[in-house]
Scaffold this motif. Structure first.
Motif, PDB file in Angstrom:
ATOM      1  N   GLN A   1       0.803  -1.221   0.000  1.00 11.67           N
ATOM      2  CA  GLN A   1       0.000   0.000   0.000  1.00 11.67           C
ATOM      3  C   GLN A   1       0.837   1.273   0.000  1.00 11.67           C
ATOM      4  OE1 GLN A   1      -0.884   2.236   3.083  1.00 11.67           O
ATOM      5  NE2 GLN A   1       1.198   1.536   3.544  1.00 11.67           N
TER       6      GLN A   1
ATOM      7  N   ARG B   1      -1.371   3.631  -4.381  1.00  5.23           N
ATOM      8  CA  ARG B   1      -2.043   4.874  -4.005  1.00  5.23           C
ATOM      9  C   ARG B   1      -2.847   5.438  -5.167  1.00  5.23           C
ATOM     10  NH1 ARG B   1      -0.457   6.707   0.975  1.00  5.23           N
ATOM     11  NH2 ARG B   1       0.683   5.053   2.025  1.00  5.23           N
TER      12      ARG B   1
ATOM     13  N   VAL C   1      -3.837  11.377   1.816  1.00  2.76           N
ATOM     14  CA  VAL C   1      -3.344  10.257   1.004  1.00  2.76           C
ATOM     15  C   VAL C   1      -2.988  10.787  -0.373  1.00  2.76           C
ATOM     16  CG1 VAL C   1      -3.844   7.995   0.031  1.00  2.76           C
ATOM     17  CG2 VAL C   1      -4.820   8.635   2.250  1.00  2.76           C
TER      18      VAL C   1
END
Length: 375
Positions: free
Chosen positions: A153, A159, A228
């Motif tokens: 991840q 992402r 993120v």
């Protein structure tokens, strides 16, 4: 000779008894399911993707799946003349500790990664799988690698695919969670690693193809913001189906043809993930092979959780079938037993794409206990 026995290489062995498969003569070997994808993509390398669990010693069913990956890879190389390897994913984000908020009852969890660190997780993988995987790799000449979910991840490609899934979430949420439409995302507290299990107080503030911003609440440190981006260090926890969609989308980017290897109990989950794939423009569904599952006599999948909950009898299996660390022989002997068992299952699709009860496995291997041990 009795009907339930066969002679192979001058050895009398229990025969496999399986129903006639619906594919009949159209599919003679389970790896032939990926032949159309190889012809379409013209890939010269194949990577089989399978999983490992680190929250306890593996049971027989887990090891059957992993052994299947090695034998499938060997068969792919032999039948199609392509380079093969296996990539095992280790879910180090599974819960290690849990506690409830005394005021609201909200469940908080801390993962193996946060509790044990990278070194501790790697040691668990080595302890549970290292000797077995090395023996199977030597027997099949198939290389393998183990990659943790934390590593997966953190990659920019993961992402990017996650952010793309958020852009499609108005549609995807009813595919990934058709009963509720709720697909939560958990973001561990950057200070302590604890996160709300169900993301009850996690809110998506904004989302785009390059960035998403969330707010969440820590039991100890209060509210926090998490951004993120393709290169941020924020760790993201996804539901099982959402995580598999993103991982398989990442695998599809690679030069090698990805083949997803899962137990036959995953058939319904694969249907959901495949449906999600269809909502991506121009997407090609993943190549998949489903492996045998080991069952209790009731038909339930072998599970130590069912035993702990009292839903299945512990005496239904020898101890080493429930906990591979209790095998009283060498890792090479255990690998040989698994290799022989799975090779026979793989002899025909009707033997491979099905479940086997513990009593049937015991019959097929011809003994209840490892050679020379008490089990």
């Amino acid at each position: 000779m009795r009907d339930n026995m066969v002679r192979e290489n001058n050895t009398v062995r229990p025969a496999l008894v399986s129903p006639v498969g619906v594919t009949g003569d159209a599919v003679l070997h389970s790896v032939d399911f990926i032949r159309p994808r190889l012809r379409t993509t013209r890939r010269e390398r194949v990577v089989l993707h399978a999983g490992v669990q680190i929250n306890g010693a593996p049971h027989l069913g887990t090891n059957v799946l992993q052994t299947s990956a090695f034998l499938l890879a060997d068969a792919v190389r032999e039948r199609f003349g392509v380079e093969v390897s296996i990539r095992f994913g280790a879910l180090d984000n599974v819960p290690y500790q849990s506690r409830d908020c005394p005021a609201t009852g909200t469940r908080y969890e801390r993962s193996y990664r946060d509790a044990l660190g990278e070194t501790g997780v790697r040691e668990l993988v080595r302890r549970h799988y290292g000797a077995l995987f090395d023996a199977l790799s030597a027997a099949t000449r198939v290389p393998y690698a183990v990659e943790t979910y934390t590593e997966q991840q953190s990659a920019p490609a993961f992402r990017e695919e996650f952010l793309t899934s958020l852009a499609l979430m108005d549609t995807l949420r009813w595919v990934l969670a058709p009963s509720t439409g709720r697909v939560p995302v958990t973001l561990p507290c950057p200070r302590c690693g604890w996160a709300q299990r169900d993301a009850d107080h996690t809110e998506l503030l904004s989302a785009g193809f390059q960035e998403a911003r969330y707010t969440a609440v820590c039991l100890d440190h209060g509210p926090y913001t998490a951004d993120v981006t393709p290169d941020s260090g924020t760790r993201i926890g996804l539901t099982t189906l959402h995580r598999n969609l993103v991982k398989e989308r990442v695998a599809a980017r690679e030069d090698a043809l990805p083949v997803i290897v899962k137990g036959a109990d995953w058939a319904a989950g694969c249907r959901v993930v495949d449906e999600a794939f269809l909502h991506y423009p121009g997407a090609l569904l993943p190549a998949r092979v489903l492996t045998p599952v080991v069952l209790f006599d009731s038909g339930a999948k072998l599970s130590k959780t069912l035993i702990r909950e009292g839903a299945a009898p512990r005496e239904a299996a020898e101890p080493w079938m429930l906990d591979a660390s209790l095998w009283d022989g060498t890792a090479e002997e255990y690998a040989h037993l698994l290799y022989d068992l799975v090779a026979r299952m793989l002899s025909a699709p009707r033997h491979f794409e099905r479940g086997y009860t513990l009593s049937e496995v015991a019959r097929l291997i011809g003994r209840r206990r490892p050679a020379g041990g008490s089990g």
